[in-house]
Structures are given as C-alpha cells and as structure tokens.
Scaffold this motif. Structure first.
Motif, PDB file in Angstrom:
ATOM      1  N   VAL A 218       0.630  -1.360   0.041  1.00 46.86           N
ATOM      2  CA  VAL A 218      -0.030   0.115  -0.010  1.00 46.86           C
ATOM      3  C   VAL A 218       0.892   1.184   0.168  1.00 46.86           C
ATOM      4  O   VAL A 218       0.506   2.172  -0.770  1.00 46.86           O
ATOM      5  N   ALA A 219       1.935   1.111   0.827  1.00 46.62           N
ATOM      6  CA  ALA A 219       2.857   2.518   0.865  1.00 46.62           C
ATOM      7  C   ALA A 219       3.391   2.690  -0.733  1.00 46.62           C
ATOM      8  O   ALA A 219       3.851   3.781  -0.932  1.00 46.62           O
ATOM      9  N   GLY A 220       3.759   1.466  -1.417  1.00 46.94           N
ATOM     10  CA  GLY A 220       4.186   1.884  -2.502  1.00 46.94           C
ATOM     11  C   GLY A 220       3.102   2.330  -3.670  1.00 46.94           C
ATOM     12  O   GLY A 220       3.468   2.844  -4.743  1.00 46.94           O
ATOM     13  N   GLU A 221       1.980   1.832  -3.531  1.00 46.11           N
ATOM     14  CA  GLU A 221       0.715   2.165  -4.598  1.00 46.11           C
ATOM     15  C   GLU A 221       0.183   3.382  -4.331  1.00 46.11           C
ATOM     16  O   GLU A 221      -0.351   3.739  -5.264  1.00 46.11           O
ATOM     17  N   PHE A 222      -0.266   3.945  -3.107  1.00 50.42           N
ATOM     18  CA  PHE A 222      -1.057   4.836  -2.913  1.00 50.42           C
ATOM     19  C   PHE A 222      -0.148   6.075  -2.289  1.00 50.42           C
ATOM     20  O   PHE A 222       0.818   5.902  -1.577  1.00 50.42           O
TER      21      PHE A 222
END
Length: 324
Positions: free
Chosen positions: A47-51
């Motif tokens: 999630v940290a990488g996508e959002f």
C-alpha cells in the motif's frame, strides 16, 4: 615455501557429512503466526508503494492495535508513515479513548477524529430510537475520507468476524460514494493486489483478512502488546437486554424493567457502548482469554454486537452504504 611465508589452510565442510553445517544450512521455518505477520507486513508495504495518502482506522480496539503494531514493524526503524482515523460515536468506552490518546502521543502520529455527535448537533444525522450510534458512523467516515483525500483506508476486518467480512478481498474497491459492490471484487491470485481506482474512489485494505480472533490473541501474547483493561475480566455494573450484558450509560440504558447487576465480565470487542455486550468471564490475562476462546463456538460479533442481530444481512447492507 620460505620461512617468512605464512601458510593458510582453508578447511571446507559439506552439509551432507558435517552435522553443524547441515543445521546452519537448514531453511528458516515459519510458524502460523509468522506467516500471518509476514503477509500483513507485505500488505502494508504494498500500500505504501501504490497509494499516496493511506490512513489506518484506529479505535483503540484489539484489531486496530495489532494493525498499528504490524505497520510499525513494517517500516521500522522509520516512523509510522500513516495517519490514524477514528470515528467517535460519542458512546465509546472512556477507557478505550484514554488508551487511544495515549497511543497517539507515544507514537507521535497524527490522529483524525470524526465525531458523530457533531453531525447530530447540526442536523446532518438523527438519533436512532434504540439509542445505538454504530450505524451512524458511515457518513462521518466517508466525509473524513473525502476531506483527508485518503485513497487507501486500512481496516481490521477478519475472516471469522462476520459473514459479510469474509466476502471482502484484501484490497476492496469503494466507489465515489464509498459504497461496496461485491460484484466488483477483484481476483488476488498469487498475492497480487490491484490498487487501481478512479478519481473519487478509494480502496479499503484488510491486512488481517486471514486472521481469526484466536490468532489475534495469540499474536498479542507473543508480541506482548498492551490493550485496554476492558478486554480482561473485571467487576462491572451491567444489565441484561436481548440476552446480552450491556453497560449503563446516557445512551438510553437501562430501562425500568432492566435491573443493574454487578458481574465479573470482559469485552471481546469494544465498540459503541449501546450495542457492545460483555461476556461473563474469569479470564484476567492474555493466557486466560486464549483458553476461553479456544473452547468457544460463538463468534465475537455474534456473541457481543447487538447491531448485527437486526437481520441476517445487517453488516452487508451497512457495508454497501460505506461502512467499515
């Protein structure tokens, strides 16, 4: 070789013949909790990488506490990169609110609070006849998500919690109105998560999707995670309603026909006081809770959440409107 030269002898061993080498070459074996932890940490990092603007729903309850613990482990030694969001019904247990605030201060993170009472005061929401405010959390939640421009919202739903929860994917797409459509669930083969969403939409993320209530407690025991004392057996004034022990309060309980008694109880979940029931228990510590749960055949919400008893599809109906 001259007398001034030093001879270096390198001794090699083979795992097939040397027991010490064989033991050191053995693959790392993960137990059940290790696998669950590893999966959850992977989800947080994904999630940290996508959002751009994720947020963690944090009420001070055990599932959200475990989520924050996992998120901290996912990014240590860096600080927690997400804000916390709590929808306060105004009927929350004071002990849980104190725990929430102490945790936020200790971690040094930003807490966003959406107050249901504010919506009732200005007429955007109306008090329910039964006094419970749990179903009233949806509108403040969606407004807080929109105001904060949060594109990913971590929730603590587990696979054993309620039938509608089990229908969720790990990444659960919500439309521009915050609504959940089971038909829009995306496949998640090989732990590949699809975070695509249109402007105005967001994704609910459930790192504890494969956990059970017993898993959560065993992890709490292993990691020595502190919880609000309501989770452990204590003497408390309660009254009986619809087969549940509820806490007296300004929300409308008890009625004249519901006598208040002092019982030794604990809470399996710590939501809105008006619909969260206690269970009689002697489990005064984590080990006692684990033993008690191992012998139980009632789910957490089925045993202690009055709002889930409204209908067979009560939770699913609320989720379609934007609930947790």
């Amino acid at each position: 070789m001259t007398t001034t030269e030093t001879e270096t002898v390198v001794t090699t061993t083979h795992p097939a013949t040397d027991p010490t080498a064989r033991a050191s070459a053995a693959p790392l074996v993960l137990d059940h909790l290790d696998h669950l932890e590893s999966e959850a940490i992977h989800i947080f990092r994904e999630v940290a990488g996508e959002f751009e603007r994720p947020v963690i729903l944090f009420s001070g309850g055990k599932d959200s506490v475990v989520m924050v613990h996992l998120a901290i482990k996912a990014f240590a030694p860096a600080p927690l990169p997400f804000a916390l969001l709590h929808v306060d019904t105004g009927h929350n247990f004071p002990e849980v609110l104190e725990y929430r605030d102490a945790t936020v201060e200790r971690l040094g993170v930003r807490l966003v609070v959406a107050n249901v009472q504010d919506y009732i005061d200005d007429g955007r929401l109306r008090e329910r006849p039964d006094g419970t405010r749990n179903p009233l959390q949806t509108v403040p939640l969606l407004d807080a998500i929109e105001a904060g421009k949060f594109d990913a919202v971590f929730g603590g739903g587990r696979r054993d919690e309620e039938k509608a929860r089990a229908k969720e994917r790990v990444f659960s797409l919500r439309d521009a109105f915050g609504a959940w459509d089971p038909r829009r669930q995306r496949p998640e083969l090989w732990d590949l998560y699809n975070g695509r969403h249109a402007p105005g939409e967001h994704v609910r993320v459930f790192p504890l999707s494969n956990w059970t209530e017993l898993d959560v407690w065993r992890y709490i025991e292993r990691e020595r995670i502190a919880l609000p004392e309501l989770y452990y057996a204590h003497e408390r004034e309660v009254f009986r309603r619809d087969g549940m022990w509820l806490t007296p309060g300004e929300w409308g309980g008890p009625k004249d026909s519901e006598p208040v008694e002092t019982r030794r109880v604990r809470y399996r979940t710590v939501g809105d006081m008006s619909c969260t029931g206690a269970v009689e228990s002697d489990a005064g510590d984590v080990a006692g809770v684990i033993l008690e749960l191992a012998a139980s055949r009632l789910t957490e919400r089925g045993a202690t959440r009055a709002d889930d008893r409204l209908s067979e599809a009560a939770m699913e109906d609320r989720k379609k409107q934007g609930y947790f």
